[in-house]
Design an enzyme around this catalytic site. Structure first.
Site, short mmCIF file in Angstrom:
data_model
loop_
_atom_site.label_atom_id
_atom_site.label_comp_id
_atom_site.label_asym_id
_atom_site.label_seq_id
_atom_site.Cartn_x
_atom_site.Cartn_y
_atom_site.Cartn_z
N LYS A 11 0.80 -1.22 0.00
CA LYS A 11 0.00 0.00 0.00
C LYS A 11 0.84 1.28 0.00
CE LYS A 11 -3.68 -0.50 -0.30
NZ LYS A 11 -4.81 -1.07 -1.09
N SER A 61 -2.32 -12.51 4.28
CA SER A 61 -2.74 -12.45 2.88
C SER A 61 -1.66 -13.04 1.97
CB SER A 61 -3.11 -11.03 2.45
OG SER A 61 -2.00 -10.17 2.47
#
Ligand code: PMP
Length: 530
Positions: free
Chosen positions: A69, A311
């Site tokens: 991110k 993840s």
């Protein structure tokens, strides 16, 4: 984010030998931390997965704040600066499960924007602390309201205060930055033999849409595999997501369920992820079980030395399923979006103990320490104690202007326990830190310490006095505070002190003392001379 790496071939002339004799890539000084975003490594997985394929992972933890991110954070802010949507000094706000907020906090710190992050209370505590450490404000929303609740709150705050809302779930910049950087890097890394499968999950869908779009254009043979938690398949369900006119989700998706993969599959299909589906960018839907995601996250750590979040494990677990059915010689790349150290308080670490196991105790016992009692050498005599030091002790503890005195070491954890209690309780005190620079000359601190030990016949620090009398060490002071004796003594002073309420006093002790190692005598926990 690009064109930074320069080849540094003739390292030998500069006196550096490259580790393998290969060309070293030397990057030179950066203009700021922001220039270290992107260009993350793709690494081969050698110890998990079948032999008939080549399995790779792209490690986004190499970004400065440890996640994929960071790319979006920089891109969104710089696009808003260019368009004028973000003015100098304006507050930035975003709804995020953490990694976007952490990336934004870095970018905002570097560029001088205040940041407010709205996050559901169910995301890991480390994330909140990290964000606050980086200077952001963290506003929590209830876990029951899920992702949509976070987003609504961020919208309301942005509207009320005129703050810049990043809108990562709909902002095209999110996908564009992945097309321009993440996809470019992947295409470069596989420019030789090509890539057969690219495997990813989605949070906003920025990675999915941006990378898949570029792959479809420049590497049409690559199959895009989209991974979702088995119990929360929303994109693959075919059930459409209800949207508002601006593209944002109007309500939770009917198939959305709670799952253990933080940062993935919110309770709605974000616009960017929906676009990827509508544009036909997804070739394979691959569900993954939560338990498998957690297991593979640990396998990556133990068998590959790759420390990542759930993840990443989930994506690699799905890549292993793809590998099982893939033709021999296939090349498979899994995205690993972040690092593992922000999951310490989550189920990923549930079975990891802080205490020694039986096996570890056996290791500890297998090489016993020599008998602690040193044979008397007869040569050393105790260092002398000066009269000045004795007088100093007397003067300090009897000084009516500062009736609460702590003798200790500057950075001793037990001394800090008492100092924190005193400051929370608004008790003014004097701290004589015998190891501080102030007392270094001619070992004045050592002299004072010996005088103190001789005076109290106690050989640990801290030692705390109230109105000229010894209360004791850290534990005694904390217990006295708990039982009210400390307040009584303070009330008896010529100028009485009324302490304010604090948290449970024993909670001020260093956290490790609450889980003593084997063989740690109880009195060692009271006050350490280290
Ligand atoms: N994994 C983690 C841990 C994340 O925080 C995110 C982003 N929320 C993703 C994966 C998915 O990335 P994207 O938003 O680009 O879909």
């Amino acid at each position: 984010m690009s064109d930074r790496l320069i080849e540094f071939a003739d390292t030998k002339e500069r006196g550096h030998l490259p580790p393998s004799g290969d060309t070293l890539r030397y990057t030179g000084p950066k203009a700021s931390i922001l220039e270290t975003i992107g260009e993350t490594p793709v690494v081969r997985l050698n110890n998990i997965g079948p032999d008939h394929v080549q399995l790779y992972a792209k490690l986004e933890a190499f970004n400065p704040m440890g996640s994929v991110k960071d790319r979006l954070a920089l891109a969104v802010i710089e696009a808003a600066e260019r368009s004028g949507a973000l003015r100098p000094g304006q507050t930035v706000i975003e709804a995020t499960s953490g990694n976007t907020g952490i990336g934004l906090a870095m970018v905002c710190a570097q560029k001088g924007y205040p940041l407010v992050v709205v996050m559901a209370e169910s995301f890991s505590l480390e994330r909140r602390k990290l964000l606050r450490f980086l200077g952001a404000k963290v506003v929590l929303t209830s876990a029951a309201e899920r992702g949509t609740g976070m987003f609504r709150m961020a919208e309301r705050l942005a509207e009320t205060h005129g703050w810049f809302l990043c809108r990562q779930f709909e902002n095209e910049v999110n996908a564009d930055i992945h097309a321009a950087t993440t996809a470019r890097e992947i295409l470069d890394d596989f420019s030789g033999d090509g890539l057969d499968y690219w495997v990813t999950g989605f949070g906003t869908g920025g990675t999915l849409k941006g990378v898949a779009k570029s792959l479809k254009q420049e590497s049409p043979r690559t199959k895009v595999v989209l991974v979702e938690p088995e119990n929360s398949q929303i994109l693959g369900s075919g059930i459409p997501q209800l949207r508002r006119p601006d593209g944002a989700a109007a309500r939770s998706h009917p198939n959305a369920r709670a799952h253990p993969v933080q940062g993935w599959s919110p309770d709605f299909v974000p616009k960017l992820a929906g676009d990827a589906l509508d544009d036909g960018l997804i070739d394979v839907f691959q569900p993954v079980r939560g338990a498998d995601a957690l297991q593979v996250t640990q396998d990556l750590a133990r068998k590959e030395g790759i420390f990542c979040g759930v993840s990443g494990g989930a994506t690699v677990a799905a890549a292993l399923d793809v590998a099982a059915g893939a033709p021999a010689g296939s090349t498979i790349l899994a995205m690993i979006p972040d690092t593992g150290d922000r999951y310490l308080s989550t189920p990923l670490f549930d079975h990891i103990d802080v205490d020694m196991s039986e096996e570890e105790r056996a290791i500890a016992a297998s090489a016993p320490a020599p008998n602690k009692k040193m044979p008397p050498s007869g040569k050393t005599s105790p260092a002398p104690i000066s009269e000045t030091a004795r007088a100093f002790i007397g003067d300090v503890i009897d000084d009516p202007s500062e009736p609460v005195v702590l003798f200790g070491f500057e950075w001793c954890e037990f001394c800090w326990s008492v100092r924190r209690l005193f400051s929370d309780a608004n008790i003014p005190f004097r701290s004589i830190d015998v190891d501080s620079a102030e007392f270094r000359e001619n070992d004045r601190g050592g002299d004072i310490l010996r005088a103190l030990f001789d005076h109290t016949k106690m050989r640990t620090v801290p030692q705390v006095f109230v109105g000229g009398t010894l209360v004791g060490g850290a534990t005694e002071v904390l217990i006295a505070s708990r039982q009210g004796n400390l307040a009584e003594r303070l009330a008896e002073l010529p100028d009485p002190i009324v302490p304010a309420g604090t948290k449970e006093p024993l909670d001020y002790l260093p956290s490790w003392t609450k889980r003593p190692a084997v063989n740690t005598p109880a009195d060692d926990l009271q006050g350490k001379r280290t």
